[in-house]
Scaffold this motif. Structure first.
Motif, mmCIF file in Angstrom:
data_model
loop_
_atom_site.group_PDB
_atom_site.id
_atom_site.type_symbol
_atom_site.label_atom_id
_atom_site.label_comp_id
_atom_site.label_asym_id
_atom_site.label_seq_id
_atom_site.Cartn_x
_atom_site.Cartn_y
_atom_site.Cartn_z
ATOM 1 N N ILE A 1 7.972 32.218 10.517
ATOM 2 C CA ILE A 1 9.020 31.973 11.510
ATOM 3 C C ILE A 1 10.312 31.537 10.834
ATOM 4 O O ILE A 1 11.411 31.961 11.209
ATOM 5 C CB ILE A 1 8.549 30.912 12.524
ATOM 6 N N GLN A 2 10.197 30.695 9.818
ATOM 7 C CA GLN A 2 11.383 30.177 9.150
ATOM 8 C C GLN A 2 12.005 31.180 8.188
ATOM 9 O O GLN A 2 13.153 31.011 7.784
ATOM 10 C CB GLN A 2 11.032 28.896 8.389
ATOM 11 N N SER A 3 11.276 32.197 7.832
ATOM 12 C CA SER A 3 11.802 33.170 6.876
ATOM 13 C C SER A 3 12.767 34.117 7.570
ATOM 14 O O SER A 3 12.783 34.285 8.782
ATOM 15 C CB SER A 3 10.657 33.963 6.238
ATOM 16 N N ASN A 4 13.579 34.763 6.788
ATOM 17 C CA ASN A 4 14.553 35.709 7.305
ATOM 18 C C ASN A 4 13.900 37.008 7.755
ATOM 19 O O ASN A 4 14.499 37.781 8.500
ATOM 20 C CB ASN A 4 15.605 36.012 6.232
ATOM 21 N N VAL A 5 12.665 37.271 7.331
ATOM 22 C CA VAL A 5 11.993 38.513 7.699
ATOM 23 C C VAL A 5 11.754 38.567 9.197
ATOM 24 O O VAL A 5 12.048 39.561 9.869
ATOM 25 C CB VAL A 5 10.671 38.647 6.913
ATOM 26 N N GLN A 6 11.219 37.494 9.758
ATOM 27 C CA GLN A 6 10.951 37.467 11.189
ATOM 28 C C GLN A 6 12.253 37.500 11.977
ATOM 29 O O GLN A 6 12.354 38.167 13.009
ATOM 30 C CB GLN A 6 10.144 36.214 11.546
ATOM 31 N N TYR A 7 13.250 36.787 11.503
ATOM 32 C CA TYR A 7 14.543 36.787 12.204
ATOM 33 C C TYR A 7 15.156 38.186 12.210
ATOM 34 O O TYR A 7 15.676 38.643 13.223
ATOM 35 C CB TYR A 7 15.491 35.790 11.533
ATOM 36 N N PHE B 1 15.977 40.605 15.391
ATOM 37 C CA PHE B 1 17.355 41.084 15.568
ATOM 38 C C PHE B 1 17.393 42.601 15.736
ATOM 39 O O PHE B 1 18.087 43.131 16.600
ATOM 40 C CB PHE B 1 18.198 40.648 14.371
ATOM 41 N N GLU B 2 16.636 43.324 14.913
ATOM 42 C CA GLU B 2 16.604 44.780 15.031
ATOM 43 C C GLU B 2 15.957 45.216 16.341
ATOM 44 O O GLU B 2 16.334 46.240 16.919
ATOM 45 C CB GLU B 2 15.830 45.371 13.843
ATOM 46 N N LYS B 3 15.008 44.465 16.832
ATOM 47 C CA LYS B 3 14.340 44.810 18.078
ATOM 48 C C LYS B 3 15.264 44.636 19.275
ATOM 49 O O LYS B 3 15.233 45.440 20.231
ATOM 50 C CB LYS B 3 13.090 43.941 18.239
ATOM 51 N N LEU B 4 16.093 43.603 19.261
ATOM 52 C CA LEU B 4 16.975 43.304 20.390
ATOM 53 C C LEU B 4 18.375 43.863 20.220
ATOM 54 O O LEU B 4 19.253 43.580 21.054
ATOM 55 C CB LEU B 4 17.064 41.783 20.586
ATOM 56 N N LYS B 5 18.611 44.658 19.184
ATOM 57 C CA LYS B 5 19.956 45.192 18.946
ATOM 58 C C LYS B 5 20.318 46.178 20.057
ATOM 59 O O LYS B 5 19.556 47.068 20.397
ATOM 60 C CB LYS B 5 20.026 45.895 17.594
ATOM 61 N N GLY B 6 21.522 46.037 20.605
ATOM 62 C CA GLY B 6 21.991 46.929 21.659
ATOM 63 C C GLY B 6 21.486 46.602 23.034
ATOM 64 O O GLY B 6 21.804 47.316 23.992
#
Length: 261
Positions: free
Chosen positions: A80-86, A90-95
């Motif tokens: 959760i704290q890593s940038n991978v999950q973030y 982000f890519e999933k909710l883009k647009g």
């Protein structure tokens, strides 16, 4: 003090000395720990400061860790704290539209914004609705009758330049006479004369300041660029005396800072 061999712990002389793995060896004692093959500086491999050959070099393997609830919790927190999950979220909710949670604070802010808006504050929307409700409806005899309205372009007679064909005009209706304009008469061109500069009456020799000047002595006068200096009297080649028209002060001034007009 003599040097000791790391293998046989005997004295090592300079002719048979071999320095490797932070230790000193006899050339004959520098052997693989597993098979005893004599090694040199080109074919050895060190592990924990001991020499090994390529065939018996210890292989590092993955250490199996027990899967416990604590290790799973730590792994989930790290993910959760890593940038991978973030980045994945982000890519999933883009647009897509970002949903905002409805809470009392957000409702209060929206209500205050609506109150502070100019339309709701002055009641323009309610006033327009009330005026539309009070608007009188058009009479039925005018709507859909199909007759011509008085004074329309359809009743205009181009021959007489009057409204009076009589078609569809109610009795007793009087058309106003058309207003005739006087013919256009061109006016003779007016002579243009350049504006004359104002006369400098009773001002003597007048000069205009080209630069700003600050008085350096009590008998001098200060002026700014564009000021008019009146009643000028040259004193010598570089100085003159005059009165600044803007301030009314009189004194000495440099003649190269002004021009005569």
């Amino acid at each position: 003090m003599s040097k000791k061999c790391a293998k046989c712990t005997k004295s090592v002389y300079p002719t048979e000395e071999l320095k490797c793995l932070d230790k000193i060896w006899h050339k004959a004692c520098f052997k693989c720990e597993t098979c005893g093959m004599t090694l040199n500086m080109k074919n050895y491999k060190g592990y924990e400061k001991l020499p090994y050959c390529s065939a018996h070099y210890p292989q590092t393997k993955h250490t199996q860790v027990a899967d416990t609830p604590e290790t799973r919790r730590i792994a989930e927190n790290t993910k959760i704290q890593s940038n991978v999950q973030y980045h994945a979220d982000f890519e999933k909710l883009k647009g897509q539209k970002t949903s905002v949670a409805e809470d009392p604070e957000l409702a209060r802010i929206k209500h205050n914004t609506a109150i502070q808006s100019n339309i709701n504050y002055w009641g323009v929307r309610e006033q327009r609705t009330a005026m539309e409700e009070r608007r009188p409806e058009a009479p039925d005899d005018v709507q859909g009758s199909g007759r011509r309205q008085p004074g329309s372009i359809e009743n205009y007679d181009p021959m007489s330049q009057q409204y009076g064909s009589g078609i569809g005009v109610p009795t007793g209706f009087h058309h106003p006479e058309p207003v005739r304009q006087a013919p256009y008469q061109p006016q003779p061109p007016q002579s243009y004369s350049e504006p004359q500069p104002p006369k400098q009456a009773n001002k003597g020799m007048v000069c205009r300041a080209l630069y700003d000047y600050s008085a350096a002595d009590t008998d001098e006068v200060s002026f700014m660029d564009g000021d008019l200096i009146i009643q000028c009297h040259p004193i010598d080649a570089g100085w003159m005396e005059g009165t600044v028209e803007r301030t009314g002060k009189r004194g000495m001034l440099p003649s190269n800072y002004v021009e005569r007009i």
